[in-house]
Structures are given as C-alpha cells and as structure tokens.
Design a protein around this motif. Sequence first.
Motif, PDB file in Angstrom:
ATOM      1  N   LEU A   1      -7.187   2.233  -0.080  1.00  0.00           N
ATOM      2  CA  LEU A   1      -8.113   1.499   0.789  1.00  0.00           C
ATOM      3  C   LEU A   1      -8.009  -0.005   0.571  1.00  0.00           C
ATOM      4  N   VAL A   2      -8.018  -0.418  -0.681  1.00  0.00           N
ATOM      5  CA  VAL A   2      -8.016  -1.847  -1.005  1.00  0.00           C
ATOM      6  C   VAL A   2      -6.708  -2.502  -0.596  1.00  0.00           C
ATOM      7  N   THR A   3      -5.585  -1.909  -1.013  1.00  0.00           N
ATOM      8  CA  THR A   3      -4.286  -2.525  -0.723  1.00  0.00           C
ATOM      9  C   THR A   3      -3.968  -2.494   0.764  1.00  0.00           C
TER      10      THR A   3
ATOM     11  N   ILE B   1      -4.295  -5.494   6.994  1.00  0.00           N
ATOM     12  CA  ILE B   1      -5.319  -5.937   7.942  1.00  0.00           C
ATOM     13  C   ILE B   1      -5.614  -7.420   7.753  1.00  0.00           C
ATOM     14  N   LEU B   2      -6.075  -7.788   6.545  1.00  0.00           N
ATOM     15  CA  LEU B   2      -6.408  -9.194   6.288  1.00  0.00           C
ATOM     16  C   LEU B   2      -5.175 -10.095   6.274  1.00  0.00           C
ATOM     17  N   LEU B   3      -4.002  -9.501   6.116  1.00  0.00           N
ATOM     18  CA  LEU B   3      -2.769 -10.277   6.103  1.00  0.00           C
ATOM     19  C   LEU B   3      -2.629 -11.144   7.353  1.00  0.00           C
ATOM     20  N   PHE B   4      -2.987 -10.611   8.500  1.00  0.00           N
ATOM     21  CA  PHE B   4      -2.778 -11.333   9.755  1.00  0.00           C
ATOM     22  C   PHE B   4      -3.732 -12.528   9.905  1.00  0.00           C
ATOM     23  N   PRO B   5      -5.044 -12.366   9.641  1.00  0.00           N
ATOM     24  CA  PRO B   5      -5.897 -13.560   9.624  1.00  0.00           C
ATOM     25  C   PRO B   5      -5.449 -14.586   8.590  1.00  0.00           C
TER      26      PRO B   5
ATOM     27  N   SER C   1       0.805  -1.225   0.000  1.00  0.00           N
ATOM     28  CA  SER C   1       0.000   0.000   0.000  1.00  0.00           C
ATOM     29  C   SER C   1       0.839   1.276   0.000  1.00  0.00           C
ATOM     30  N   THR C   2       2.107   1.169   0.394  1.00  0.00           N
ATOM     31  CA  THR C   2       2.940   2.370   0.573  1.00  0.00           C
ATOM     32  C   THR C   2       3.097   3.223  -0.689  1.00  0.00           C
ATOM     33  N   PRO C   3       3.363   2.644  -1.883  1.00  0.00           N
ATOM     34  CA  PRO C   3       3.471   3.503  -3.069  1.00  0.00           C
ATOM     35  C   PRO C   3       2.205   4.297  -3.354  1.00  0.00           C
TER      36      PRO C   3
ATOM     37  N   TRP D   1      -4.344   3.436  11.641  1.00  0.00           N
ATOM     38  CA  TRP D   1      -4.130   4.153  10.384  1.00  0.00           C
ATOM     39  C   TRP D   1      -5.240   3.863   9.381  1.00  0.00           C
ATOM     40  N   PHE D   2      -5.786   2.650   9.408  1.00  0.00           N
ATOM     41  CA  PHE D   2      -6.866   2.314   8.486  1.00  0.00           C
ATOM     42  C   PHE D   2      -8.112   3.135   8.800  1.00  0.00           C
ATOM     43  N   VAL D   3      -8.387   3.350  10.080  1.00  0.00           N
ATOM     44  CA  VAL D   3      -9.516   4.202  10.469  1.00  0.00           C
ATOM     45  C   VAL D   3      -9.308   5.618   9.935  1.00  0.00           C
TER      46      VAL D   3
END
Length: 260
Positions: free
Chosen positions: A189-191, A197-201, A160-162, A240-242
């Motif tokens: 938002l998507v990346t 976020i979903l990476l951890f689950p 998401s950083t770029p 940060w997502f919020v």
Amino acid sequence: MWQTVAVASVFFPGLFALSIRSLGWIAPAWSLKERIILSGRLVSSIQAVMATTSGMIVVLNIDDVIHGRHWLACEYIWIVLPYMVYDVYIMYLCHWHKCQEKGTVERKYSLASVKNFLQRERLMVAHHLFILIVLTPVTTRLRGELGDFFVGCIFTAELSTPFVSLGKILMQLNMQDSLLHKVNGILILVTFFLCRILLFPYMYWAYARYAGIPLYQAPFRIPMHCNVSNALLIAPQLYWFVLICRKAVRLYGSSPAKSR
C-alpha cells in the motif's frame, strides 16, 4: 543500444529458465505450473529492483530537472524494451498453465487461447503495449536531450513490484495468514501509493519549482503529449490501487472473532 537490447533479451529469459530448473531441484514436488509462476514473479522482482535502483541513481544525480543528463536514463530504456516483450509472454504462459489446471483443453498458442488471454489480461497487456509503442519512442527520441530526471522518476515506480510479487508468492506457499503477509500488505500500500500515485504530482511539483511557477500552472507549461502520457500512465495505477485497497480491507478488516 543494440548490445544492451541483446544482453537484456538473453538475461531475462535465461534467468527465468535458471529459476525453473533451480526450483525443480529445491522443490521437486512442485508442478511445472507452480515453478513457472514463481519464477516469473522472481524475475519480475529482480527487474523491478534494477529499474528502481537506476531511477534513484538518475534522480539523485541530477539538479537541473530539464537539462540535466545521466546515461542510465537512456540506457535502461533499452533494458525495459525486451523485458516488456518477455513479460507479456510469461504472463501468457502462466495464464495457459492455469487454464490447463482448470480443465481447459485449448492448445498452447492457439488463436482461442491467445484470445482468452488478451480478454483476461487486457489492461496489463495494454499497459505493456503503451510502454513499448508510445513511451519508448518518447523517452528515447522525441524528448531529445531533455527530462532525464523525469525518466528516472518513472523508473522508481517499480519500487512496489517486489512487494506485490512477494505477496503473491506467500499466497502460493499458503502463507496468506502469516504476519509476514500482513506486513508485506502494508508495504504494498505504502510503496504503491508513493511511487505510482504521488509520483505524478511530485514530477509536476519538481517542474514548477524549477520554473518558479505555482504548481497549478505546471500542466499548462509543459508539452501536451507529456500530460497525455502521464494521464495514460496513472489511469491504470489508480485502478490497481483501488483493487489493492479492497484487498487490504478484506485482509485487515476482519477481526479474529469473525474469522473463527
């Protein structure tokens, strides 16, 4: 190891300096502050692409999520290490120049200036220090020869950083009302949601699948320090997502009628 650290220690500051000089030729009307901020974002994006690419290579080339090995999982850590030190310094540099523009007369590198920086950027600095002090020894020593797959997963969080950097660059160029900025906002938002976020689950799911157990049992089957590290990593990402979602509401929530 030490060769990689040495090369990275020269590469990122060198790329930053080259970018500042190049922008001086391309946009001579820009102030030093503007060139420093844009250069920092460009280097950050390049590192993010490198990290994401390394992570994808590791993840796609490992079948055994526990015992599978790939040299990039260890080697890229030694690139991240000097980058994090460099990035904290660049954040301070950007902060100081912004303060100077606002009329603050604190001397560069003074105790008051550094204290002000740490207060304003405490979450980001804490995040960098956590990676340096905790995550680096865990990924290079304490885990032994296990879990290269999960290290690769963590690298992909930089995807998401770029897009985040591009959004800030577009705002710096006064293009915040452009279609490109709005499309880029959706990509952020998507990346961010997928890779931070979903990476951890997903990592827990990958382990549960490997161990042949239900997903809910996965946190209880892995070492406690892994759960603690994951919690400390995802906590700022959720914050940060919020903030990103709030910005998205402001960006997409106002109709053309309201803006007129």
